[in-house]
Motif scaffolding. Structure first.
Motif, PDB file in Angstrom:
ATOM      1  N   UNK A  38       0.795  -1.224   0.000  1.00 29.70           N
ATOM      2  CA  UNK A  38       0.000   0.000   0.000  1.00 29.70           C
ATOM      3  C   UNK A  38       0.821   1.264   0.000  1.00 29.70           C
ATOM      4  N   UNK A  39       2.115   1.168   0.306  1.00 32.63           N
ATOM      5  CA  UNK A  39       3.017   2.318   0.212  1.00 32.63           C
ATOM      6  C   UNK A  39       3.549   2.428  -1.213  1.00 32.63           C
ATOM      7  N   UNK A  40       3.605   3.650  -1.717  1.00 29.90           N
ATOM      8  CA  UNK A  40       4.140   3.899  -3.050  1.00 29.90           C
ATOM      9  C   UNK A  40       5.055   5.117  -2.969  1.00 29.90           C
ATOM     10  N   UNK A  41       6.195   5.075  -3.649  1.00 27.25           N
ATOM     11  CA  UNK A  41       7.076   6.232  -3.703  1.00 27.25           C
ATOM     12  C   UNK A  41       7.485   6.500  -5.148  1.00 27.25           C
ATOM     13  N   UNK A  67      -1.416   4.209   1.021  1.00 27.14           N
ATOM     14  CA  UNK A  67      -2.810   3.869   0.821  1.00 27.14           C
ATOM     15  C   UNK A  67      -3.419   3.318   2.109  1.00 27.14           C
ATOM     16  N   UNK A  68      -4.662   3.638   2.362  1.00 19.19           N
ATOM     17  CA  UNK A  68      -5.310   3.208   3.605  1.00 19.19           C
ATOM     18  C   UNK A  68      -5.330   1.686   3.682  1.00 19.19           C
ATOM     19  N   UNK A  69      -4.922   1.169   4.827  1.00 14.01           N
ATOM     20  CA  UNK A  69      -4.847  -0.275   5.020  1.00 14.01           C
ATOM     21  C   UNK A  69      -3.613  -0.844   4.352  1.00 14.01           C
ATOM     22  N   UNK A  70      -3.746  -2.056   3.839  1.00 11.51           N
ATOM     23  CA  UNK A  70      -2.643  -2.677   3.113  1.00 11.51           C
ATOM     24  C   UNK A  70      -3.220  -3.683   2.125  1.00 11.51           C
ATOM     25  N   UNK A 106      -5.598  13.930  -5.652  1.00  9.39           N
ATOM     26  CA  UNK A 106      -6.885  13.782  -4.976  1.00  9.39           C
ATOM     27  C   UNK A 106      -7.969  13.344  -5.974  1.00  9.39           C
ATOM     28  N   UNK A 107      -7.968  13.958  -7.134  1.00  4.23           N
ATOM     29  CA  UNK A 107      -8.950  13.594  -8.150  1.00  4.23           C
ATOM     30  C   UNK A 107      -8.689  12.181  -8.675  1.00  4.23           C
ATOM     31  N   UNK A 108      -7.416  11.851  -8.902  1.00  2.00           N
ATOM     32  CA  UNK A 108      -7.078  10.529  -9.434  1.00  2.00           C
ATOM     33  C   UNK A 108      -7.387   9.411  -8.440  1.00  2.00           C
ATOM     34  N   UNK A 109      -7.285   9.698  -7.147  1.00  2.00           N
ATOM     35  CA  UNK A 109      -7.505   8.670  -6.120  1.00  2.00           C
ATOM     36  C   UNK A 109      -8.962   8.601  -5.683  1.00  2.00           C
ATOM     37  N   UNK A 110      -9.800   9.476  -6.211  1.00  2.00           N
ATOM     38  CA  UNK A 110     -11.220   9.425  -5.888  1.00  2.00           C
ATOM     39  C   UNK A 110     -11.801   8.100  -6.378  1.00  2.00           C
ATOM     40  N   UNK A 111     -12.556   7.435  -5.532  1.00  2.00           N
ATOM     41  CA  UNK A 111     -13.095   6.124  -5.876  1.00  2.00           C
ATOM     42  C   UNK A 111     -12.230   4.984  -5.391  1.00  2.00           C
ATOM     43  N   UNK A 112     -11.028   5.282  -4.930  1.00  2.00           N
ATOM     44  CA  UNK A 112     -10.176   4.279  -4.287  1.00  2.00           C
ATOM     45  C   UNK A 112     -10.306   4.434  -2.771  1.00  2.00           C
ATOM     46  N   UNK A 113      -9.538   3.660  -2.042  1.00  2.00           N
ATOM     47  CA  UNK A 113      -9.509   3.802  -0.584  1.00  2.00           C
ATOM     48  C   UNK A 113      -8.971   5.166  -0.156  1.00  2.00           C
ATOM     49  N   UNK A 114      -8.171   5.778  -1.026  1.00  2.44           N
ATOM     50  CA  UNK A 114      -7.494   7.010  -0.648  1.00  2.44           C
ATOM     51  C   UNK A 114      -6.297   6.723   0.232  1.00  2.44           C
ATOM     52  N   UNK A 115      -5.660   7.775   0.695  1.00  2.00           N
ATOM     53  CA  UNK A 115      -4.490   7.568   1.535  1.00  2.00           C
ATOM     54  C   UNK A 115      -3.850   8.864   1.976  1.00  2.00           C
ATOM     55  N   UNK A 156      -4.260  17.358   8.314  1.00  2.48           N
ATOM     56  CA  UNK A 156      -5.081  16.142   8.406  1.00  2.48           C
ATOM     57  C   UNK A 156      -5.945  15.963   7.166  1.00  2.48           C
ATOM     58  N   UNK A 157      -6.352  14.723   6.928  1.00  2.00           N
ATOM     59  CA  UNK A 157      -7.237  14.430   5.818  1.00  2.00           C
ATOM     60  C   UNK A 157      -6.845  13.160   5.103  1.00  2.00           C
ATOM     61  N   UNK A 158      -7.590  12.818   4.055  1.00  5.67           N
ATOM     62  CA  UNK A 158      -7.344  11.638   3.236  1.00  5.67           C
ATOM     63  C   UNK A 158      -7.383  12.064   1.776  1.00  5.67           C
TER      64      UNK A 158
END
Length: 334
Positions: free
Chosen positions: A158-161, A177-180, A211-220, A257-259
């Protein structure tokens, strides 16, 4: 240059049979990185020597392997990590010196085989780094190190660099990314893909694109550090840790703070002046935040890959994916 993230391969070294396995894995990775037979043989020799030294002197440890970007191709990074009694690197790099009744050519031979070799050792253990490249390939001028590990060695992380370099400019991204697992990885990769399209845009703009690209995913959680013209411009949402370090002091970098991909109040970027001796450290919350490199005398002068591996060894929480990125800014300061 865009450098996409990759996970660290970890090989436990706890008995003799694992030395041969480490040699075979390292040689296989070298062939995948277009090392010819001779250069792959050097990799096999270094892997064997590092693994043997772990058993001989620390009784157990781990060998970390990672393909690393280079000019004209890829190299291979091997890091031996242990919690043994430590040793004096200056003495042990001298041919003829031995603590185990051998001929005393081990570390000296390693240094001759590798294009880059570095060591850090104290009473808490040792970290030995070797980077090797095929003869037609040379190292990047940028010195950086990344230690990235998925929870329980899951194939998905779930980590990306991501790193982008353009002359003296550098832009670094870490997403958690939230969770794993696969869903967390999908969220991180979506954000990284958006970032890679314009890595040198202002971090506030990049964060909104992510933020727009990760919309619909778990987010992170995500953080971007843009180095240019003697300063680092930093924006973070969520709990990605970041700081600028020298041998004498540390300065934390502020996130909100935020996701990313879900909701946050605003994106604010902060500017931090940097000098040639600064290190930039960014890490996911799989790493504890209460650490101080001043507890490790001389460590800030070692290669960033050693620093990243040591922080992972001593401060990994062990209950989440973890990423530690360390970048030496001296080579890219105007």
């Amino acid at each position: 240059m865009n450098i996409q993230g990759s996970m660290t391969t970890v090989l436990p070294i706890e008995d003799e049979s694992q030395v041969g396995h480490a040699r075979r894995v390292a040689q296989f990775l070298a062939v995948e990185c277009d090392f010819d037979e001779t250069d792959a043989g050097r990799v096999a020799l270094v892997a064997t020597e590092l693994a043997t030294n772990l058993l001989k002197h620390a009784h157990h440890g781990a060998l970390h392997l990672r393909a690393i970007p280079a000019q004209g191709g890829h190299g291979l990074e091997l890091i031996a990590i242990d919690r043994g009694p430590g040793f004096n690197p200056t003495e042990c790099l001298t041919d003829g010196f031995s603590t185990g009744g051998t001929q005393g050519t081990g570390l000296g031979a390693l240094k001759r085989q590798a294009q880059l070799f570095d060591v850090y050792s104290d009473s808490r253990g040792s970290v030995v780094l070797a980077q090797l490249y095929p003869r037609h390939v040379s190292a990047l001028p940028l010195r950086f190190g990344v230690s990235q590990h998925s929870l329980k060695n899951d194939a998905a992380c779930g980590d990306v660099w991501h790193l982008a370099v353009d002359g003296s400019r550098l832009s670094a991204l870490v997403i958690d990314g939230i969770g794993h697992g696969e869903d967390a990885e999908a969220a991180g990769l979506a954000g990284a893909a958006a970032f890679a399209e314009a890595p040198f845009a202002d971090p506030t703009s990049s964060m909104l694109d992510m933020h727009q690209a990760m919309n619909g995913t778990r987010g992170g959680a995500a953080a971007i550090a843009l180095h240019d013209a003697g300063k680092v411009r930093f924006a973070g949402i969520g709990n990605i840790g970041a700081c600028l370090l020298t041998a004498e002091k540390s300065r934390g970098m502020a996130s909100h703070p935020g996701i990313v991909g879900s909701q946050f109040r605003k994106v604010v970027a902060f500017d931090y002046p940097v000098e040639s001796r600064h290190l930039l450290v960014m890490y996911s919350d799989g790493l504890q935040s209460r650490w101080d490199l001043r507890d490790y005398p001389g460590l800030t002068h070692r290669h960033p890959a050693i620093i990243a591996a040591l922080l992972h060894r001593d401060f990994c929480r062990g209950r989440d994916d973890v990423t530690v990125m360390v970048i030496a800014l001296e080579a890219i300061v105007d």
